[in-house]
Structures are given as C-alpha cells and as structure tokens.
Design an enzyme around this catalytic site. Sequence first.
Site, PDB file in Angstrom:
ATOM      1  N   ASP A  13       2.924 -12.146   8.725  1.00  0.00           N
ATOM      2  CA  ASP A  13       3.017 -10.508   8.458  1.00  0.00           C
ATOM      3  C   ASP A  13       1.777 -10.007   8.751  1.00  0.00           C
ATOM      4  O   ASP A  13       1.839  -9.160   9.798  1.00  0.00           O
ATOM      5  CB  ASP A  13       3.341 -10.199   7.122  1.00  0.00           C
ATOM      6  CG  ASP A  13       3.615  -8.762   6.739  1.00  0.00           C
ATOM      7  OD1 ASP A  13       4.722  -8.214   7.223  1.00  0.00           O
ATOM      8  OD2 ASP A  13       2.757  -7.999   6.413  1.00  0.00           O
ATOM      9  N   ASP A  41      -1.283  -3.323  -1.713  1.00  0.00           N
ATOM     10  CA  ASP A  41      -1.632  -4.714  -1.815  1.00  0.00           C
ATOM     11  C   ASP A  41      -3.030  -4.681  -2.680  1.00  0.00           C
ATOM     12  O   ASP A  41      -3.119  -5.526  -3.505  1.00  0.00           O
ATOM     13  CB  ASP A  41      -1.933  -5.427  -0.513  1.00  0.00           C
ATOM     14  CG  ASP A  41      -0.562  -5.601   0.160  1.00  0.00           C
ATOM     15  OD1 ASP A  41       0.604  -5.999  -0.562  1.00  0.00           O
ATOM     16  OD2 ASP A  41      -0.446  -5.043   1.355  1.00  0.00           O
ATOM     17  N   HIS A  88       5.442  -8.185  -0.308  1.00  0.00           N
ATOM     18  CA  HIS A  88       4.478  -8.875   0.564  1.00  0.00           C
ATOM     19  C   HIS A  88       3.854  -9.922  -0.384  1.00  0.00           C
ATOM     20  O   HIS A  88       3.203  -9.534  -1.452  1.00  0.00           O
ATOM     21  CB  HIS A  88       3.549  -8.011   1.313  1.00  0.00           C
ATOM     22  CG  HIS A  88       2.439  -8.463   2.394  1.00  0.00           C
ATOM     23  ND1 HIS A  88       2.788  -9.454   3.148  1.00  0.00           N
ATOM     24  CD2 HIS A  88       1.197  -8.023   2.226  1.00  0.00           C
ATOM     25  CE1 HIS A  88       1.668  -9.757   3.971  1.00  0.00           C
ATOM     26  NE2 HIS A  88       0.669  -8.908   3.281  1.00  0.00           N
ATOM     27  N   SER A 121      13.814  -0.618  36.414  1.00  0.00           N
ATOM     28  CA  SER A 121      13.845  -0.815  38.006  1.00  0.00           C
ATOM     29  C   SER A 121      13.432  -2.156  38.399  1.00  0.00           C
ATOM     30  O   SER A 121      12.437  -2.746  37.604  1.00  0.00           O
ATOM     31  CB  SER A 121      13.141   0.340  38.801  1.00  0.00           C
ATOM     32  OG  SER A 121      11.848   0.171  38.518  1.00  0.00           O
ATOM     33  N   SER A 160       3.563  11.331  -5.340  1.00  0.00           N
ATOM     34  CA  SER A 160       4.686  10.345  -5.523  1.00  0.00           C
ATOM     35  C   SER A 160       5.566  10.607  -6.861  1.00  0.00           C
ATOM     36  O   SER A 160       6.864  10.670  -6.582  1.00  0.00           O
ATOM     37  CB  SER A 160       4.425   8.869  -6.016  1.00  0.00           C
ATOM     38  OG  SER A 160       3.578   8.217  -4.846  1.00  0.00           O
ATOM     39  N   GLU A 218       6.823   7.133  25.929  1.00  0.00           N
ATOM     40  CA  GLU A 218       8.126   6.127  26.453  1.00  0.00           C
ATOM     41  C   GLU A 218       8.191   5.001  25.681  1.00  0.00           C
ATOM     42  O   GLU A 218       9.261   4.277  25.923  1.00  0.00           O
ATOM     43  CB  GLU A 218       8.096   6.195  27.937  1.00  0.00           C
ATOM     44  CG  GLU A 218       9.409   5.720  28.469  1.00  0.00           C
ATOM     45  CD  GLU A 218       9.550   5.683  29.947  1.00  0.00           C
ATOM     46  OE1 GLU A 218       8.817   6.563  30.494  1.00  0.00           O
ATOM     47  OE2 GLU A 218      10.204   4.923  30.516  1.00  0.00           O
TER      48      GLU A 218
HETATM   49  N1  LIG Z   1       4.532   0.088   4.191  1.00  0.00           N
HETATM   50  C1  LIG Z   1       5.752  -0.653   4.644  1.00  0.00           C
HETATM   51  O1  LIG Z   1       6.571  -0.430   5.513  1.00  0.00           O
HETATM   52  C2  LIG Z   1       5.848  -2.185   4.086  1.00  0.00           C
HETATM   53  C3  LIG Z   1       6.600  -2.915   4.721  1.00  0.00           C
HETATM   54  C4  LIG Z   1       6.757  -4.350   4.258  1.00  0.00           C
HETATM   55  C5  LIG Z   1       5.899  -4.555   2.966  1.00  0.00           C
HETATM   56  N2  LIG Z   1       5.271  -3.665   2.573  1.00  0.00           N
HETATM   57  C6  LIG Z   1       4.502  -4.069   1.099  1.00  0.00           C
HETATM   58  O2  LIG Z   1       5.014  -3.088  -0.023  1.00  0.00           O
HETATM   59  C7  LIG Z   1       4.056  -3.187  -0.758  1.00  0.00           C
HETATM   60  C8  LIG Z   1       3.842  -1.405  -1.108  1.00  0.00           C
HETATM   61  O3  LIG Z   1       3.220  -1.061   0.212  1.00  0.00           O
HETATM   62  P1  LIG Z   1       3.358   0.263   0.792  1.00  0.00           P
HETATM   63  O4  LIG Z   1       3.059   0.599   2.184  1.00  0.00           O
HETATM   64  O5  LIG Z   1       5.115   0.997   0.325  1.00  0.00           O
HETATM   65  O6  LIG Z   1       2.516   1.329  -0.123  1.00  0.00           O
HETATM   66  P2  LIG Z   1       2.150   2.892  -0.182  1.00  0.00           P
HETATM   67  O7  LIG Z   1       0.831   3.018  -0.007  1.00  0.00           O
HETATM   68  O8  LIG Z   1       3.183   3.637   0.741  1.00  0.00           O
HETATM   69  O9  LIG Z   1       2.740   3.306  -1.565  1.00  0.00           O
HETATM   70  C9  LIG Z   1       1.777   3.359  -2.683  1.00  0.00           C
HETATM   71  C10 LIG Z   1       2.505   3.801  -3.999  1.00  0.00           C
HETATM   72  O10 LIG Z   1       1.204   3.334  -4.940  1.00  0.00           O
HETATM   73  C11 LIG Z   1       0.712   4.464  -5.390  1.00  0.00           C
HETATM   74  N3  LIG Z   1      -0.530   4.207  -5.476  1.00  0.00           N
HETATM   75  C12 LIG Z   1      -1.497   4.266  -4.625  1.00  0.00           C
HETATM   76  N4  LIG Z   1      -2.858   4.209  -4.706  1.00  0.00           N
HETATM   77  C13 LIG Z   1      -2.879   3.816  -6.286  1.00  0.00           C
HETATM   78  C14 LIG Z   1      -3.595   3.417  -7.157  1.00  0.00           C
HETATM   79  N5  LIG Z   1      -5.086   3.462  -6.930  1.00  0.00           N
HETATM   80  N6  LIG Z   1      -3.262   3.154  -8.471  1.00  0.00           N
HETATM   81  C15 LIG Z   1      -1.907   3.246  -8.739  1.00  0.00           C
HETATM   82  N7  LIG Z   1      -0.926   3.716  -7.633  1.00  0.00           N
HETATM   83  C16 LIG Z   1      -1.379   3.973  -6.660  1.00  0.00           C
HETATM   84  C17 LIG Z   1       1.150   5.659  -4.699  1.00  0.00           C
HETATM   85  O11 LIG Z   1       1.135   6.779  -5.300  1.00  0.00           O
HETATM   86  C18 LIG Z   1       2.414   5.317  -4.155  1.00  0.00           C
HETATM   87  O12 LIG Z   1       3.442   5.570  -4.995  1.00  0.00           O
HETATM   88  C19 LIG Z   1       3.042  -3.903  -0.188  1.00  0.00           C
HETATM   89  O13 LIG Z   1       2.823  -5.024  -0.849  1.00  0.00           O
HETATM   90  C20 LIG Z   1       3.098  -3.820   1.327  1.00  0.00           C
HETATM   91  O14 LIG Z   1       2.289  -4.780   1.738  1.00  0.00           O
HETATM   92  C21 LIG Z   1       5.177  -2.353   2.910  1.00  0.00           C
HETATM   93  C1  LIG Z   2       5.881  -2.462   8.322  1.00  0.00           C
HETATM   94  C2  LIG Z   2       4.678  -3.470   8.601  1.00  0.00           C
HETATM   95  C3  LIG Z   2       3.647  -3.570   9.369  1.00  0.00           C
HETATM   96  O1  LIG Z   2       5.675  -4.447   9.175  1.00  0.00           O
HETATM   97  C4  LIG Z   2       4.272  -4.068   7.274  1.00  0.00           C
HETATM   98  O2  LIG Z   2       4.158  -5.309   7.182  1.00  0.00           O
HETATM   99  C5  LIG Z   2       3.179  -3.478   6.483  1.00  0.00           C
HETATM  100  O3  LIG Z   2       2.251  -3.983   5.972  1.00  0.00           O
HETATM  101  O4  LIG Z   2       3.218  -2.094   6.430  1.00  0.00           O
HETATM  102 MG   LIG Z   3       2.313  -5.959   6.273  1.00  0.00          MG
HETATM  103 MG   LIG Z   4       5.443  -6.433   7.951  1.00  0.00          MG
END
Ligand SMILES: NC(=O)c1ccc[n+]([C@@H]2O[C@H](COP(=O)([O-])OP(=O)(O)OC[C@H]3O[C@@H](n4cnc5c(N)ncnc54)[C@H](O)[C@@H]3O)[C@@H](O)[C@H]2O)c1
Ligand SMILES: CC(C)(O)[C@@H](O)C(=O)O
Ligand SMILES: [Mg+2]
Ligand SMILES: [Mg+2]
Length: 336
Positions: free
Chosen positions: A195, A87, A112, A256, A57, A235
Amino acid sequence: MSKVLGKVYTENDADLKYVKDKNIAVLGYGSQGRAWVLNLLDSGLNVKLGLEREGNSWKKAQEDGVKPMKTEDALKGADIVIFLVPDMVQRKIYAEKVKPVLKPGMDLVFAHGFNIHYKLIQPPENVDVYMAAPKAPGPSVREFFVKGGGVPVLVGVNQDYSGQALQKALAIAKGLGATKAGVLETTFKEETETDLMGEQLDLVGGLTAMLRATFHTIVDLGYRPEMAYFEAINEMKLITDQIYEKGLSGMLRAVSDTAKYGGLTVGTYVINDDVKKRMKEKAERIKSGKFADEWIEEYDEGSKNLASLMDDLDNSLEEQVGRELREIVLRGQPKK
Ligand SMILES: NC(=O)c1ccc[n+]([C@@H]2O[C@H](COP(=O)([O-])OP(=O)(O)OC[C@H]3O[C@@H](n4cnc5c(N)ncnc54)[C@H](O)[C@@H]3O)[C@@H](O)[C@H]2O)c1
Ligand SMILES: CC(C)(O)[C@@H](O)C(=O)O
Ligand SMILES: [Mg+2]
Ligand SMILES: [Mg+2]
C-alpha cells in the site's frame, strides 16, 4: 477458475452472521470512517461511532443522520473496535482509550496494517487482530455501495484468538459491499508495504509529480497554463478510466496510433531505468521500516514539512488554473 489470482472471496464465501450480534465501535468519521459507518449500518450491523471531540466529523455524522458519541461511550460493551482515525493517531487512542477496556475475546480491526506491522500497537494475545483494507479512497467505498456494488478489499489476520478471525474479516468486508466485487487475502506485512509503495511511487506521489512536471514543461516552453492544465492534468482521469475498465493495452487501443507510438517510445525514455532504480530505493526504505520512522518523527514534530508541502501545492500555478478550469469541466460532467 483464475489462472493468476489466489482465492477470491465473493458473496457466498462471507456471512454477516459472524459479526451480526456483535457491538461494533467505529473510531473516526473521516474519509474511510464515514463510508464504513454508513455501509455497515445499511448492512444491518450494530455500529456505534466514537469520536474524540465535537468537531467537524461530529457535525458531518449528525448531518448524515448518525449519532456520534465520545470514544469512551462507543467503547462501552464493544466486541469489535475498528480504527479509522489517521494512522499516526491510532497508537494514542489505543493506549489511552482502547487498552484500558480491552477484554479477552475482543477484536481489533484495521483498514491498513501500519500500526500493527510497525509495532506501534502491540495487542495482547487474547484478542483477534484483523484487517479489511479497501483498495480505494473512502468516498468510493461509499459511492460504490450506494450504487449497489462495492470496491475490492484485502482481508488479513494477524492474531486469531477466536479461530474465527478470517470469517469476521470477510463479514466486515461483505458489510462494506466488497464481496460484490471480490476480496483477496493478504498479510499485514504485505498490505502495509505494498500500500505504501503504491501510494508513494505512483498513485499519490509519482502521479502528482509527473502531472506537475509535464504541466511546467509545457508552460516553460511558452504555452498558456490552461492548455497545459488540460493536457497534463485534466485529461488524466479519462485516460485512467480507460485503464480501469480495459487495462493498459485497452487504453492504448482507445487512443490514436500517433499517441500510441509517441507514448510507448517516449514513456519509457522518461520513466527509465534510472527512475526505476530510485523507485526501488524508496521501496526498500519502506521494507526496512525507515519510511515509517521518518513519518512518525515528522508527525511527532507537528507535521511541519507536510503542511508546507501542501501550502506550496495549494499556491502553485497549476492549482490556481485548475480551480478555475474545474468549474468549466465539472459543468460538462454527465449527471449522476
Ligand atoms: N483515506 C483513504 O481513502 C484510505 C484508504 C484505505 C485505507 N485507509 C486507512 O484508513 C484509516 C483511516 O484513514 P482516513 O484517511 O480515513 O482518516 P481521516 O484523516 O480521513 O479521518 C480521520 C478521522 O479521525 C479523526 N481525527 C483526526 N485527528 C485526530 C486526532 N488527533 N485525535 C482523534 N481523532 C482524530 C477525524 O476527526 C476524523 O474523524 C487509516 O488507517 C488509513 O491508512 C484510508
Ligand atoms: C487511497 C489510498 C492512497 O489507496 C490509501 O492507501 C490511503 O492511504 O489513503
Ligand atoms: Mg495508504
Ligand atoms: Mg491504498
């Protein structure tokens, strides 16, 4: 005026001034973190990116022209802390890094509601706790913004010490580009539970299982895997694009009459009341907090089941065929 929706906040309902002079620490630069840091910086906000270590990262941020720093340094003087680490990691970072420097009047922000709703993080009363939850994967949050738009975001307030938590949540949502689309208000409980239900029953879980089951049904009847991949998996994007733009009936009108009749009659035979009963069972499991308990235990034991499920998927026939077919499919994509 909407007939079904509650209030929808758009550009004029949100003002960046509520967060403009604040020091914002974003923790994490993954799927959402990258999009948030880049969008909020492009919106003129004062953002520092904090990371635990100089890994992937860190490198990615540098490649994007963002200057990452240690979590502790990003938190120095921070008014707003945004949790964009996974999370399962948030409670540790909160306990070890954020709690010791938390001052009255600071804001804790989430994408979230999991950690707050399931009480993994229990902040003191003298801070604001709110969320801006994108209803889209991280890469789309950035892509829509770059193209001048934004994805829908849900805002919610868990603690309003300042009396301005909602305005600040809306300002963050605006900084992400979301008010170009629309921002709806929710609670941490509603966002967290719905979610999880969406991603387990259909978006991530149900969909993957359905695509794989259809693929194997076709292959098991003796057809070639590449035919099965095109029909059962590839698809799907084009069909969901139609749903995204025109709704379910719009999609049905684009296929269709043969597909319409076959689809409407067979779909409900396959996804029948028995399947819906099983969906309800798993939705109840989310509501009761049992899923959260299970996931926390799995994570605390090293996420071994998760890793093995991902390995199985990576090695599956459908993924092997998909890796080769995608080269052909992506060559034909319209240029961006
Ligand atoms: N991924 C999505 O599209 C999405 C959508 C909506 C909400 N969210 C929420 O956004 C938040 C972040 O999720 P994400 O999917 O973007 O996370 P991710 O897993 O993509 O990103 C993780 C980040 O945290 C760092 N990381 C990972 N493990 C670690 C550790 N043990 N200690 C310290 N840093 C660490 C990684 O280096 C990276 O920078 C969550 O609350 C998730 O529910 C995610
Ligand atoms: C992208 C999603 C599935 O909607 C989100 O809720 C996540 O946890 O990554
Ligand atoms: Mg989610
Ligand atoms: Mg979601």
